[in-house]
Design a protein around this motif. Structure first.
Motif, mmCIF file in Angstrom:
data_model
loop_
_atom_site.group_PDB
_atom_site.id
_atom_site.type_symbol
_atom_site.label_atom_id
_atom_site.label_comp_id
_atom_site.label_asym_id
_atom_site.label_seq_id
_atom_site.Cartn_x
_atom_site.Cartn_y
_atom_site.Cartn_z
ATOM 1 N N THR A 138 0.806 -1.219 0.000
ATOM 2 C CA THR A 138 0.000 0.000 0.000
ATOM 3 C C THR A 138 0.838 1.267 0.000
ATOM 4 O OG1 THR A 138 -0.136 0.221 2.408
ATOM 5 C CG2 THR A 138 -1.754 -1.229 1.338
ATOM 6 N N GLN A 139 2.136 1.141 0.296
ATOM 7 C CA GLN A 139 2.951 2.345 0.460
ATOM 8 C C GLN A 139 3.034 3.166 -0.817
ATOM 9 O OE1 GLN A 139 6.649 0.821 1.889
ATOM 10 N NE2 GLN A 139 5.739 -0.064 3.711
ATOM 11 N N ARG A 176 0.339 8.118 6.635
ATOM 12 C CA ARG A 176 0.560 6.742 6.174
ATOM 13 C C ARG A 176 1.703 6.693 5.162
ATOM 14 N NH1 ARG A 176 -5.092 6.675 5.542
ATOM 15 N NH2 ARG A 176 -4.903 6.447 3.280
ATOM 16 N N ALA A 177 1.749 7.691 4.275
ATOM 17 C CA ALA A 177 2.777 7.708 3.233
ATOM 18 C C ALA A 177 4.165 7.900 3.823
ATOM 19 C CB ALA A 177 2.482 8.803 2.211
ATOM 20 N N ASP A 209 -1.375 8.516 -4.493
ATOM 21 C CA ASP A 209 -2.652 9.174 -4.216
ATOM 22 C C ASP A 209 -2.442 10.557 -3.623
ATOM 23 O OD1 ASP A 209 -3.927 6.930 -5.134
ATOM 24 O OD2 ASP A 209 -4.482 6.174 -3.139
ATOM 25 N N ASP A 245 -0.331 4.885 -1.589
ATOM 26 C CA ASP A 245 -0.583 6.041 -0.735
ATOM 27 C C ASP A 245 0.180 7.264 -1.233
ATOM 28 O OD1 ASP A 245 -2.301 4.689 0.935
ATOM 29 O OD2 ASP A 245 -0.783 4.234 2.454
ATOM 30 N N LEU A 251 -3.605 10.541 5.062
ATOM 31 C CA LEU A 251 -2.892 9.894 3.961
ATOM 32 C C LEU A 251 -1.407 10.213 4.010
ATOM 33 C CD1 LEU A 251 -3.078 8.229 1.334
ATOM 34 C CD2 LEU A 251 -3.604 10.362 0.124
#
Length: 285
Positions: A7-8, A82-83, A14, A11, A79
């Motif tokens: 997912t990195q 998380r990134a 995005d 993220d 976001l």
């Protein structure tokens, strides 16, 4: 939310796309946004194209400059957080060779000037004698992935040359348990403790040891390393997490200072290590 490696990248893409879309929707050019944020236009461009990862603070400044509604800003800040977190499993490192991890650490150390190691469970590789490194890099469980131990050990030994670079400073903070946990034979443990006492004499190295009998208000939960004031690595049983959010970095710096304030340092730390070495020698005999 769980941190999953796959997912990195998504993220980060995005985040870049959202910031670019918001800037365009506002009618601002990259240059005008840069002026409002007190950033360079080049940095704005690199953030929007995904070539540079913005910190959470960078994102806050951009969102404020664009007058983004609070609910949208909260979502993008989540976001961004998380990134700014990476996770890599030890299995993934083992698949490509643990010596690659040593090369990665060497590059990170070479680009840093002050490194603070918090070591509640075990001394770090920069402090290992070869025999101790062999023990710590060898598989111990049936579920551990196979690895080229000899190559990883040599890479770890090669990394230690940076301790002689006086333009860099190293702070190693251990608990008494980390010093005394018998990860290897008594002979190897004695050599390991004596070696750390010797390293403590280097002018750019500080070793601190928190004795077991000292009352400390914090709990030593994880091994972590702070590189300057730009990132923190945290070790888990399964892998390693990298944090870049300035607030996470500040939290770990404060934790380091808290534990350091209770530590034996300087000659007292060296004496502690020498006595530990002597204790292991007596155990051997």
């Amino acid at each position: 939310m769980p941190i999953e490696p796959e997912t990195q990248g998504r993220d980060r893409r995005d985040l870049a796309e959202a910031l670019r879309s918001l800037r365009r929707a506002s009618g601002l050019s990259g240059e005008r946004l840069a002026l409002r944020c007190n950033m360079s236009q080049t940095k704005i461009s690199r953030i929007e194209t995904g070539r540079a990862l913005p910190s959470v603070i960078d994102v806050e400044r951009i969102l404020k400059a664009l007058s983004v509604p609070a609910e949208v800003a909260d979502e993008l800040l989540s976001l961004a957080r998380r990134a700014n977190v990476d996770y890599a499993s030890w299995r993934a490192y083992a698949r490509v060779g643990l010596y690659h991890k040593q090369a990665e650490l060497k590059a990170l150390e070479s680009s840093s000037h002050m490194m603070r190691h918090f070591l509640p469970a075990i001394p770090t590789g920069l402090l290992h004698v070869r025999e101790y490194a062999i023990e710590t890099l060898s598989p111990t469980l049936a579920t551990d992935p196979a690895r080229d131990v000899a190559r990883a050990v040599q890479a770890r030994m090669d990394r230690q040359a940076i301790l002689d670079d006086r333009s860099r400073s190293f702070w190693f903070l251990m608990t008494e348990q980390a010093v005394g946990w018998q990860r290897a034979s008594a002979r190897t443990m004695a050599a390991q403790c004596a070696h750390m006492a010797q390293v403590n004499t280097k002018p750019n190295v500080e070793i601190g040891i928190v004795p077991q009998g000292v009352r400390v208000s914090g709990t030593p939960m994880n091994i972590f390393v702070v590189y300057d004031d730009r990132l923190v690595t945290v070790e888990l049983f399964s892998g390693e997490v990298v944090l870049r959010d300035p607030r996470d970095i500040a939290q770990h710096l404060n934790l380091f200072d808290l534990f350091w304030s209770h530590a034996l340092t300087g000659d007292d730390a060296s004496v502690f290590l020498e006595e530990a070495s002597n204790g292991f020698m007596r155990q051997r005999n």
